[in-house]
Design an enzyme around this catalytic site. Sequence first.
Site, PDB file in Angstrom:
ATOM      1  N   LYS A  43       1.878 -37.708   3.073  1.00 22.75           N
ATOM      2  CA  LYS A  43       1.032 -38.832   2.643  1.00 22.75           C
ATOM      3  C   LYS A  43       1.663 -40.144   3.118  1.00 22.75           C
ATOM      4  O   LYS A  43       2.875 -40.250   3.297  1.00 22.75           O
ATOM      5  CB  LYS A  43       0.900 -38.858   1.118  1.00 22.75           C
ATOM      6  N   ARG A  77       1.400 -28.515  -3.349  1.00 23.08           N
ATOM      7  CA  ARG A  77       0.725 -28.238  -2.077  1.00 23.08           C
ATOM      8  C   ARG A  77       1.623 -28.828  -0.997  1.00 23.08           C
ATOM      9  O   ARG A  77       1.940 -30.006  -1.012  1.00 23.08           O
ATOM     10  CB  ARG A  77      -0.649 -28.907  -2.000  1.00 23.08           C
TER      11      ARG A  77
END
Length: 78
Positions: A43, A77
């Site tokens: 991210k 994840r």
Amino acid sequence: MNDVIIDPGFGFGKTVEQNYEMVDRLSDFSIFGKPIFVGVSRKSMIRLKYGESTEQTLKGTVEVNRQLLQNGADILRV
């Protein structure tokens, strides 16, 4: 309702600061009594704090995942 998990949604319209506040306060989601699912791998919040290189991003992802597990994450994840 055994098939419900909580995904706080890192990214998705939050500032970098808001994302890291959510890391710090992840245990607040435990009030729902459901597993907490998180996904921060690669991210922008990781790149902005730890650096753009693959090595820096990997180290940052590992560190943030460690913090998330300590703060109540049940599923990562990656």
